[in-house]
Design a protein around this motif. Structure first.
Motif, PDB file in Angstrom:
ATOM      1  N   GLU A 172       0.827  -1.203   0.000  1.00 42.77           N
ATOM      2  CA  GLU A 172       0.000   0.000   0.000  1.00 42.77           C
ATOM      3  C   GLU A 172       0.862   1.254   0.000  1.00 42.77           C
ATOM      4  O   GLU A 172       0.486   2.266  -0.595  1.00 42.77           O
ATOM      5  CB  GLU A 172      -0.960  -0.006   1.184  1.00 42.77           C
ATOM      6  N   ASP A 189       0.403   4.117  -2.624  1.00 45.83           N
ATOM      7  CA  ASP A 189       0.216   5.518  -2.221  1.00 45.83           C
ATOM      8  C   ASP A 189       1.206   6.431  -2.923  1.00 45.83           C
ATOM      9  O   ASP A 189       0.883   7.558  -3.288  1.00 45.83           O
ATOM     10  CB  ASP A 189       0.367   5.672  -0.702  1.00 45.83           C
ATOM     11  N   GLU A 227     -17.695   9.814   6.933  1.00 48.31           N
ATOM     12  CA  GLU A 227     -16.358   9.244   7.098  1.00 48.31           C
ATOM     13  C   GLU A 227     -16.284   7.741   6.800  1.00 48.31           C
ATOM     14  O   GLU A 227     -15.398   7.312   6.065  1.00 48.31           O
ATOM     15  CB  GLU A 227     -15.815   9.545   8.511  1.00 48.31           C
ATOM     16  N   ALA A 241     -16.466   7.284   3.103  1.00 42.67           N
ATOM     17  CA  ALA A 241     -15.264   7.803   2.453  1.00 42.67           C
ATOM     18  C   ALA A 241     -14.127   6.786   2.544  1.00 42.67           C
ATOM     19  O   ALA A 241     -13.386   6.591   1.578  1.00 42.67           O
ATOM     20  CB  ALA A 241     -14.847   9.129   3.088  1.00 42.67           C
ATOM     21  N   ARG A 242     -13.984   6.128   3.699  1.00 43.86           N
ATOM     22  CA  ARG A 242     -12.935   5.104   3.851  1.00 43.86           C
ATOM     23  C   ARG A 242     -13.179   3.942   2.909  1.00 43.86           C
ATOM     24  O   ARG A 242     -12.253   3.433   2.281  1.00 43.86           O
ATOM     25  CB  ARG A 242     -12.852   4.630   5.300  1.00 43.86           C
ATOM     26  N   GLU A 271     -12.368   5.006  -0.629  1.00 44.74           N
ATOM     27  CA  GLU A 271     -10.926   5.061  -0.840  1.00 44.74           C
ATOM     28  C   GLU A 271     -10.363   3.659  -1.044  1.00 44.74           C
ATOM     29  O   GLU A 271      -9.544   3.435  -1.937  1.00 44.74           O
ATOM     30  CB  GLU A 271     -10.234   5.737   0.349  1.00 44.74           C
ATOM     31  N   SER A 272     -10.803   2.700  -0.249  1.00 41.18           N
ATOM     32  CA  SER A 272     -10.342   1.320  -0.396  1.00 41.18           C
ATOM     33  C   SER A 272     -10.717   0.757  -1.754  1.00 41.18           C
ATOM     34  O   SER A 272      -9.915   0.094  -2.408  1.00 41.18           O
ATOM     35  CB  SER A 272     -10.928   0.427   0.699  1.00 41.18           C
ATOM     36  N   GLY A 313     -11.286   2.449  -4.460  1.00 41.47           N
ATOM     37  CA  GLY A 313     -10.467   3.134  -5.457  1.00 41.47           C
ATOM     38  C   GLY A 313      -9.065   2.560  -5.546  1.00 41.47           C
ATOM     39  O   GLY A 313      -8.530   2.360  -6.637  1.00 41.47           O
ATOM     40  N   ARG A 314      -8.473   2.277  -4.398  1.00 41.64           N
ATOM     41  CA  ARG A 314      -7.130   1.677  -4.391  1.00 41.64           C
ATOM     42  C   ARG A 314      -7.160   0.294  -5.035  1.00 41.64           C
ATOM     43  O   ARG A 314      -6.271  -0.065  -5.805  1.00 41.64           O
ATOM     44  CB  ARG A 314      -6.602   1.566  -2.973  1.00 41.64           C
TER      45      ARG A 314
END
Length: 136
Positions: A79, A83, A107, A110-111, A114-115, A117-118
């Motif tokens: 990760e 990043d 929140e 959003a987490r 983000e996960s 998206g990664r």
């Protein structure tokens, strides 16, 4: 512990990681040193040396069954690489404009976003690498 970039800079270690990733996606619950040696055509001492470095970096885990050891990929340390690389593939100004157009997510959402998206970015890179290797 060695810097993750130093660890993955070695081609043999990257080959081992790719092999463990492939075997994991095929449903294997670990890969023995002898299987890695046979698959990569590298000597047993060399494979063992590289597995030690990967284990110390947290990139592989080992399961012992009697005298046998089975290695599995532990991708979490990658990760940091992800990043570091993502900004090179995404125009940050464009992202800021798009983000301003959206209502802020709670929140927890959003987490999760983000996960996801990664994971999507990682999958895209894996597919692109596979296509390059296949000559597509």
């Amino acid at each position: 512990m060695a810097d993750i970039f130093d660890v993955i800079a070695d081609g043999t270690r990257r080959d081992i990681l790719r092999l463990l990733l492939r075997r994991s996606s095929e449903g294997h619950d670990g890969t023995s040193v002898s299987e890695i040696v046979a698959e990569l055509g590298v000597s047993q001492p060399t494979v063992s040396k590289h597995l030690k470095v990967l284990r110390e970096a947290g990139l592989v885990s080992v399961r012992e069954e009697g005298q046998h050891r089975y290695y599995s990929l532990s991708p979490e340390p990658l990760e940091a690489v992800d990043d570091w690389l993502v900004p090179f593939f995404v125009d940050e100004a464009e992202l800021a404009e798009e983000a301003a157009a959206y209502v802020a997510l709670p929140e927890p959402a959003a987490r999760v976003a983000e996960s996801v998206g990664r994971a999507a970015a990682s999958a895209k890179n894996v597919v692109q690498s596979a296509l390059r290797r296949l000559g597509a």
